[in-house]
Enzyme design. Structure first.
Site, mmCIF file in Angstrom:
data_model
loop_
_atom_site.group_PDB
_atom_site.id
_atom_site.type_symbol
_atom_site.label_atom_id
_atom_site.label_comp_id
_atom_site.label_asym_id
_atom_site.label_seq_id
_atom_site.Cartn_x
_atom_site.Cartn_y
_atom_site.Cartn_z
ATOM 1 N N LYS A 193 0.851 -1.197 0.000
ATOM 2 C CA LYS A 193 0.000 0.000 0.000
ATOM 3 C C LYS A 193 0.883 1.242 0.000
ATOM 4 O O LYS A 193 1.578 1.531 0.964
ATOM 5 C CB LYS A 193 -0.894 0.046 1.246
ATOM 6 C CG LYS A 193 -1.934 1.164 1.138
ATOM 7 C CD LYS A 193 -2.532 1.580 2.462
ATOM 8 C CE LYS A 193 -1.909 2.799 3.055
ATOM 9 N NZ LYS A 193 -2.033 4.038 2.278
ATOM 10 N N GLY A 245 7.201 4.541 8.144
ATOM 11 C CA GLY A 245 6.369 5.723 8.362
ATOM 12 C C GLY A 245 6.687 6.332 9.710
ATOM 13 O O GLY A 245 7.766 6.125 10.271
ATOM 14 N N SER A 246 5.728 7.049 10.240
ATOM 15 C CA SER A 246 5.973 7.793 11.474
ATOM 16 C C SER A 246 5.988 6.864 12.689
ATOM 17 O O SER A 246 5.382 5.789 12.679
ATOM 18 C CB SER A 246 4.883 8.840 11.650
ATOM 19 O OG SER A 246 3.636 8.193 11.717
ATOM 20 N N THR A 247 6.644 7.309 13.737
ATOM 21 C CA THR A 247 6.709 6.514 14.964
ATOM 22 C C THR A 247 5.312 6.363 15.563
ATOM 23 O O THR A 247 4.978 5.303 16.100
ATOM 24 C CB THR A 247 7.707 7.165 15.948
ATOM 25 O OG1 THR A 247 9.010 7.097 15.339
ATOM 26 C CG2 THR A 247 7.752 6.435 17.275
ATOM 27 N N VAL A 249 2.381 6.083 14.050
ATOM 28 C CA VAL A 249 1.635 5.008 13.377
ATOM 29 C C VAL A 249 2.316 3.664 13.652
ATOM 30 O O VAL A 249 1.652 2.647 13.859
ATOM 31 C CB VAL A 249 1.478 5.289 11.860
ATOM 32 C CG1 VAL A 249 0.821 4.105 11.155
ATOM 33 C CG2 VAL A 249 0.648 6.552 11.635
ATOM 34 N N GLY A 250 3.637 3.663 13.721
ATOM 35 C CA GLY A 250 4.366 2.427 14.058
ATOM 36 C C GLY A 250 3.884 1.860 15.389
ATOM 37 O O GLY A 250 3.712 0.649 15.547
ATOM 38 N N GLU A 267 10.239 0.722 10.280
ATOM 39 C CA GLU A 267 11.248 1.740 9.936
ATOM 40 C C GLU A 267 10.590 3.076 10.208
ATOM 41 O O GLU A 267 9.720 3.503 9.456
ATOM 42 C CB GLU A 267 11.628 1.632 8.454
ATOM 43 C CG GLU A 267 12.144 0.281 8.018
ATOM 44 C CD GLU A 267 13.574 0.040 8.448
ATOM 45 O OE1 GLU A 267 14.242 0.986 8.911
ATOM 46 O OE2 GLU A 267 14.021 -1.119 8.356
ATOM 47 N N CYS A 301 13.660 10.621 6.511
ATOM 48 C CA CYS A 301 13.646 10.069 7.874
ATOM 49 C C CYS A 301 14.979 10.252 8.575
ATOM 50 O O CYS A 301 15.040 10.507 9.764
ATOM 51 C CB CYS A 301 13.284 8.594 7.820
ATOM 52 S SG CYS A 301 14.299 7.683 6.647
ATOM 53 N N GLU A 398 10.657 15.370 15.428
ATOM 54 C CA GLU A 398 10.914 15.315 13.991
ATOM 55 C C GLU A 398 10.025 16.350 13.286
ATOM 56 O O GLU A 398 8.808 16.346 13.469
ATOM 57 C CB GLU A 398 10.566 13.910 13.474
ATOM 58 C CG GLU A 398 10.884 13.718 12.013
ATOM 59 C CD GLU A 398 10.493 12.324 11.508
ATOM 60 O OE1 GLU A 398 9.414 11.824 11.886
ATOM 61 O OE2 GLU A 398 11.265 11.744 10.734
HETATM 62 P P1 NAP Z 1 2.657 7.952 8.183
HETATM 63 O O1 NAP Z 1 1.612 8.965 8.383
HETATM 64 O O2 NAP Z 1 3.052 7.133 9.335
HETATM 65 O O3 NAP Z 1 2.156 7.048 6.978
HETATM 66 C C1 NAP Z 1 2.934 6.031 6.435
HETATM 67 C C2 NAP Z 1 2.039 5.039 5.717
HETATM 68 O O4 NAP Z 1 1.184 4.420 6.661
HETATM 69 C C3 NAP Z 1 1.120 5.644 4.673
HETATM 70 O O5 NAP Z 1 0.972 4.722 3.616
HETATM 71 C C4 NAP Z 1 -0.183 5.803 5.424
HETATM 72 O O6 NAP Z 1 -1.314 5.810 4.591
HETATM 73 C C5 NAP Z 1 -0.179 4.567 6.276
HETATM 74 N N1 NAP Z 1 -0.962 4.642 7.504
HETATM 75 C C6 NAP Z 1 -1.256 5.723 8.254
HETATM 76 N N2 NAP Z 1 -1.985 5.357 9.330
HETATM 77 C C7 NAP Z 1 -2.126 4.017 9.270
HETATM 78 C C8 NAP Z 1 -2.768 3.046 10.097
HETATM 79 N N3 NAP Z 1 -3.380 3.376 11.210
HETATM 80 N N4 NAP Z 1 -2.734 1.762 9.724
HETATM 81 C C9 NAP Z 1 -2.094 1.381 8.593
HETATM 82 N N5 NAP Z 1 -1.479 2.258 7.769
HETATM 83 C C10 NAP Z 1 -1.487 3.562 8.106
HETATM 84 O O7 NAP Z 1 4.020 8.583 7.651
HETATM 85 P P2 NAP Z 1 4.228 9.590 6.448
HETATM 86 O O8 NAP Z 1 3.790 10.926 6.901
HETATM 87 O O9 NAP Z 1 3.684 9.023 5.195
HETATM 88 O O10 NAP Z 1 5.809 9.528 6.312
HETATM 89 C C11 NAP Z 1 6.658 10.254 7.077
HETATM 90 C C12 NAP Z 1 7.262 9.438 8.201
HETATM 91 O O11 NAP Z 1 7.922 8.294 7.675
HETATM 92 C C13 NAP Z 1 8.325 10.197 8.956
HETATM 93 O O12 NAP Z 1 8.165 10.019 10.324
HETATM 94 C C14 NAP Z 1 9.618 9.548 8.484
HETATM 95 O O13 NAP Z 1 10.687 9.690 9.376
HETATM 96 C C15 NAP Z 1 9.207 8.153 8.263
HETATM 97 N N6 NAP Z 1 10.128 7.440 7.366
HETATM 98 C C16 NAP Z 1 10.961 6.499 7.873
HETATM 99 C C17 NAP Z 1 11.867 5.844 7.040
HETATM 100 C C18 NAP Z 1 12.809 4.797 7.592
HETATM 101 O O14 NAP Z 1 13.387 4.071 6.791
HETATM 102 N N7 NAP Z 1 12.998 4.691 8.887
HETATM 103 C C19 NAP Z 1 11.897 6.147 5.682
HETATM 104 C C20 NAP Z 1 11.032 7.114 5.201
HETATM 105 C C21 NAP Z 1 10.136 7.754 6.043
HETATM 106 P P3 NAP Z 1 -1.917 7.187 4.031
HETATM 107 O O15 NAP Z 1 -0.830 7.854 3.307
HETATM 108 O O16 NAP Z 1 -3.004 6.719 3.165
HETATM 109 O O17 NAP Z 1 -2.371 7.954 5.229
#
Ligand code: NAP
Length: 822
Positions: A193, A245-247, A249-250, A267, A301, A398
């Site tokens: 997804k 994604g974000s911590t 949501v993780g 991640e 990230c 962040e």
């Molecule tokens: P996000 O809001 O956590 O979303 C990431 C993904 O998860 C999106 O596909 C999102 O879908 C989905 N999602 C959101 N809520 C969910 C839930 N409750 N259940 C299942 N899936 C859900 O993060 P983002 O704003 O897209 O990305 C930024 C974050 O990613 C930052 O914190 C960044 O540091 C982190 N990141 C980490 C790495 C790493 O390798 N450590 C790499 C890149 C980014 P929708 O988009 O449809 O809401």
């Protein structure tokens, strides 16, 4: 007449735009409307709802994509499940061919992918063309190689099954490659997804997969909102979730998958330090800062978002940085000569701006250069916040945008302390011309990637991932394979336990055995003693706790009775409580950090101590056999086999103590990339009841062999082999605090351990309910967990009771990148 220098200074960059025409033609071919990619076909659900994707640099509509619902999630998972049956049995060498074909097709469609990525995400074409897409191809080549070698090099492992993968919007293609390539190389099938803001390049990638002839159902791309993501996470037929994604949501996902037996890798976010020592090449470091924080508009990230500069060069460095910022070019992502493109979405722009205002209200001086900005579109100036307190929210949280905060330090020790003053641990960059100083800092900073005199280096051959709240698991390198493998003997755990509906702690306290703990009351005398055969009062030999290398009385002064298989009282042990656990964690921490802490001892020293433990246990062999027979009612022969196996296991980990340090990675960097298997820190270990001695030793030994310090909760039913073990430890030169033992009610003690902020990992081999509880509660500080789901494990069996799985759980990989040459 103007001089050359004057001409150079006044020279304007002309625009160098990349054409969007090929992308527009591709979008038009699809009528700017996309279905879901399931079984290599476009599927458009009846009455589908759509989501519109816009170009953030000019707000033009690019295309609409489906919002998947439950039916579509089910269909995608079913397709992946059906494909898994044959894909997982397809020989690795054949799977490798498909991965090569995908890699080649990526290269063939390189420009189309790069332009689409820049139009959808807003990132400069310079980056999507030169970094994102080449790295995407590189990952498929790299993991094609592992598919080729799987049968010979990874013969102790099997595929995991159907993998649900969820990625963010900042590197849509690269994140997809990091996830899909290792998964399918190892014989898994996937449902991916993409993030809602950036769905289009994943759909173009779907066509590349189909063009490569990948069998239907191996890769499925499902667009949808976070709700669809959540359905994928919940789906019972998904065996693993890989999330970036974000911590925040993780944390949700950790709780949602708790107790289910699904594998999980996370991640997550970061707030990475960029440390500049006084002897660094300052001009080089300035270019490093630009790449660290303004790459991808700071939406990275591992962005070097906390600048930490030595005080005596700080003023000079900040002035140079401001001069450099004055020359940055922000504009059309398709212009090949811009430094920064557009922010992905208005909501992200607002978040960034909100943080800058918070920084100013926290006392920051805000510098934004007076540069030409586009009149329309979501552009944000490169921003520098100075003068903040290290505890300010803007320094700790962040921001995920082009905003750099800066701090200063006086000594190298202070630099490391500031660098580690964060709940994250994703990456760090260290700048110094003194290689000793730089490598010392690199080894002391707690982060998964450390770049020395460089920044933001990535390659398929090197793992990437976090410490602490930046998550767990690695993507890239050989270490990245283990996220998509299971030991050959292990089926997907399907614990016979229905997880309570997602809710609060009140739900958790309803889990059997996890409510309030009632301390034990005095044990009734056995019939033998009650009959008056021996009426003299016994000398109390209740073993104490073992904390900090000393035997200490339990804080609560309660005791637990230890009964034999026939219900006879064979002894009593202290009934530990919260305070005992806290004391044990404190002792384990002190032993980990004190100079030279356990982690800093060399492997030879740790191996010598493990050999001593083995020898001293063997010297008391008969005593331990007797104790096991007494507690468990098993035969002498069986108890003897257990003690012999425990001794042997100690010898094995004495051997491993200096043989699992890491590897030199063969990345594309001109220089050296080393993967160091670092200890995790303080590990809390709850032991199984089967094999009270062997279970204890099988878990303690790998943890301490690899430099961790431990808090052990021995078998609750049969704790006396562990309390007898104090003497073995005392006579084996084990420094105080390396092994701490707290006896008592296992579930009650684990509760405190898992909630403790200073425990870095929990290993739990108790019930299915307990496994759920541990995984759920670990989300508070995202500590690593390893649980048994209440399923049997044959501890006597070498395959199941020792080896790589244990060493993997006892370590976390740090990749240190050091370029060489002038
Ligand atoms: P996000 O809001 O956590 O979303 C990431 C993904 O998860 C999106 O596909 C999102 O879908 C989905 N999602 C959101 N809520 C969910 C839930 N409750 N259940 C299942 N899936 C859900 O993060 P983002 O704003 O897209 O990305 C930024 C974050 O990613 C930052 O914190 C960044 O540091 C982190 N990141 C980490 C790495 C790493 O390798 N450590 C790499 C890149 C980014 P929708 O988009 O449809 O809401």
């Amino acid at each position: 007449m103007s001089t050359l220098l004057e001409l150079f200074k006044t020279m304007e960059y002309g625009p160098a735009p990349e054409s969007p025409s090929a992308v527009n033609a591709w979008l038009e071919e699809h009528n700017r409307k996309f279905g879901l990619f399931i079984n290599n076909e476009w599927v458009t659900p009846k009455g589908a709802k759509y989501f519109a994707s816009h170009n953030p640099s000019n707000d033009e509509l690019l295309a609409e994509t489906v919002q998947a619902g439950q039916k579509e999630v089910d269909a995608a998972v079913a397709a992946a499940r059906a494909a898994f049956e044959s894909w997982s049995r397809t020989p690795g060498v054949v799977r490798a061919r498909y991965l090569y074909a995908i890699a080649r097709n990526i290269q063939k469609h390189h420009r189309l992918l790069a332009v689409l990525e820049s139009m959808d995400n807003g990132k400069p074409i310079r980056e999507s063309r030169d970094i994102d897409v080449p790295l995407l191809a590189r990952h498929f080549y790299y993991y094609a190689g592992w598919a080729q070698l799987m049968e010979t090099e990874l013969r102790d492992y099997q595929s995991v099954g159907v993998v649900g993968q969820i990625i963010p919007w900042n590197f849509p293609l690269l994140m997809l490659g990091w996830k899909i390539a290792p998964a399918i190389a190892m014989g898994n099938t996937v449902v991916l997804k993409p993030a809602s803001y950036t769905r289009l390049s994943a759909l173009l990638f779907a066509e590349i997969v189909a063009e490569a002839g990948l069998p239907p159902g191996v890769v499925n791309i499902m667009t949808g909102s976070s709700k669809a993501g959540s359905m994928l996470v919940e789906h019972p037929d998904v065996d693993k979730i890989a999330f970036t994604g974000s911590t925040d949501v993780g944390r949700i996902l950790r709780r949602q998958t708790a107790g289910s037996g699904k594998k999980l890798s996370l991640e997550l976010g970061g707030k990475s330090p960029f440390v500049v020592f006084e002897d660094a090449d300052l001009d080089g470091a300035i270019e490093g800062v630009v790449d660290a924080i303004w790459f991808n508009q700071g939406q990275v990230c591992c962005a070097g978002s906390r600048l930490i500069v030595q005080e005596n060069v700080a003023a000079k460095f900040i002035q140079k940085l401001k001069n450099r910022m004055d020359h940055m070019r922000v504009g059309d992502p398709l212009d090949k000569s811009i430094d920064m493109g557009a922010i992905v979405d208005q909501s992200q722009w607002d978040t960034i701006d909100g943080w800058v205002k918070t920084g100013v209200s926290e006392g920051a001086e805000c510098y934004q250069p007076n540069i030409k900005m586009p009149e329309h579109g979501l552009f944000y100036k490169p921003t520098l916040l100075t003068g903040l307190d290290p505890a300010a929210a803007t320094v700790q949280e962040e921001i995920f945008g082009p905003v750099l905060v800066s701090l200063t330090f006086r000594t190298p020790a202070e630099a490391v302390e500031l660098a580690n003053n964060t709940r994250y641990g994703l990456a760090a960059s260290v700048w110094s011309d003194n290689i000793n100083l730089a490598l010392e800092a690199a080894s002391n900073i707690k982060a998964g990637s450390v770049w020395v005199n460089c920044t933001n280096q990535f390659d398929g051959a090197s793992g990437f991932g976090g410490y602490r709240e930046s998550g767990f698991g690695r993507e890239g390198g050989k270490e990245g394979l283990f996220e998509y493998l299971r030991p050959i003997w292990m089926e997907r755990p399907r614990p016979d336990f229905k997880t309570p509906a997602e809710g609060t702690k009140s739900t958790l306290s309803k889990v059997e055995g996890w409510g309030e703990h009632v301390p034990a009351r005095p044990a009734m005398p056995t019939t033998e003693r009650a009959n008056g055969s021996d009426l003299r009062p016994r000398v109390d030999r209740t073993p104490k706790m073992y904390i900090g290398g000393k035997q200490v009385r339990p804080d609560g002064a309660y005791t637990l009775s230890v009964l034999s298989a026939k219900g006879k009282l064979v002894g009593q042990v202290g009934d530990g409580n919260r305070k005992d656990i806290r004391d044990a964690v404190e002792a384990a921490h002190a032993a980990h950090l004190s100079k030279p802490g356990w982690a800093m001892r060399h492997g030879f020293n740790r191996s010598q101590i493990l050999y001593f433990i083995a020898e001293n246990l063997d010297a008391r062999n008969a005593e331990f056999v007797k104790r096991i027979v007494e507690m468990t009612g098993r035969t002498q022969k069986s108890a003897q086999a257990e003690v012999d196996a425990a001794v042997e296991r100690l010898f094995s980990y004495a051997a491993w103590a200096d043989k699992y340090g890491g590897t030199v990675q063969e990345t594309t960097l001109r220089g050296i990339t080393v993967a160091v298997n670092e200890p995790i820190g303080v590990v809390g270990i709850a032991c199984p009841d089967e094999y009270p001695l062997l279970g204890f030793v099988s878990l303690m030994a790998p943890a301490i062999a690899r430099g961790n310090t431990v808090v052990m909760i021995p078998s609750q039913k049969h704790p006396l082999s562990a309390t007898d073990f104090y003497q073995v430890l005392d006579t084996s030169d084990v420094p105080g605090g390396v092994v701490n033992i707290v006896t008592g009610d296992r579930e009650h003690l684990v509760k405190t351990l898992v909630q403790h902020e200073d425990v870095d990992s929990i290993w739990y081999f108790g019930t299915a309910e307990g496994s759920y509880y541990v995984e759920y509660e670990s989300a508070a500080n995202m500590k690593r967990t390893w649980v048994g789901h209440g399923l049997p494990r044959n501890w006597m069996d070498r395959e199941q009771g020792e080896g790589h799985e244990f060493l993997h759980e006892a370590t976390q990989v740090k990749n240190i990148w050091v370029p060489t040459g002038e």
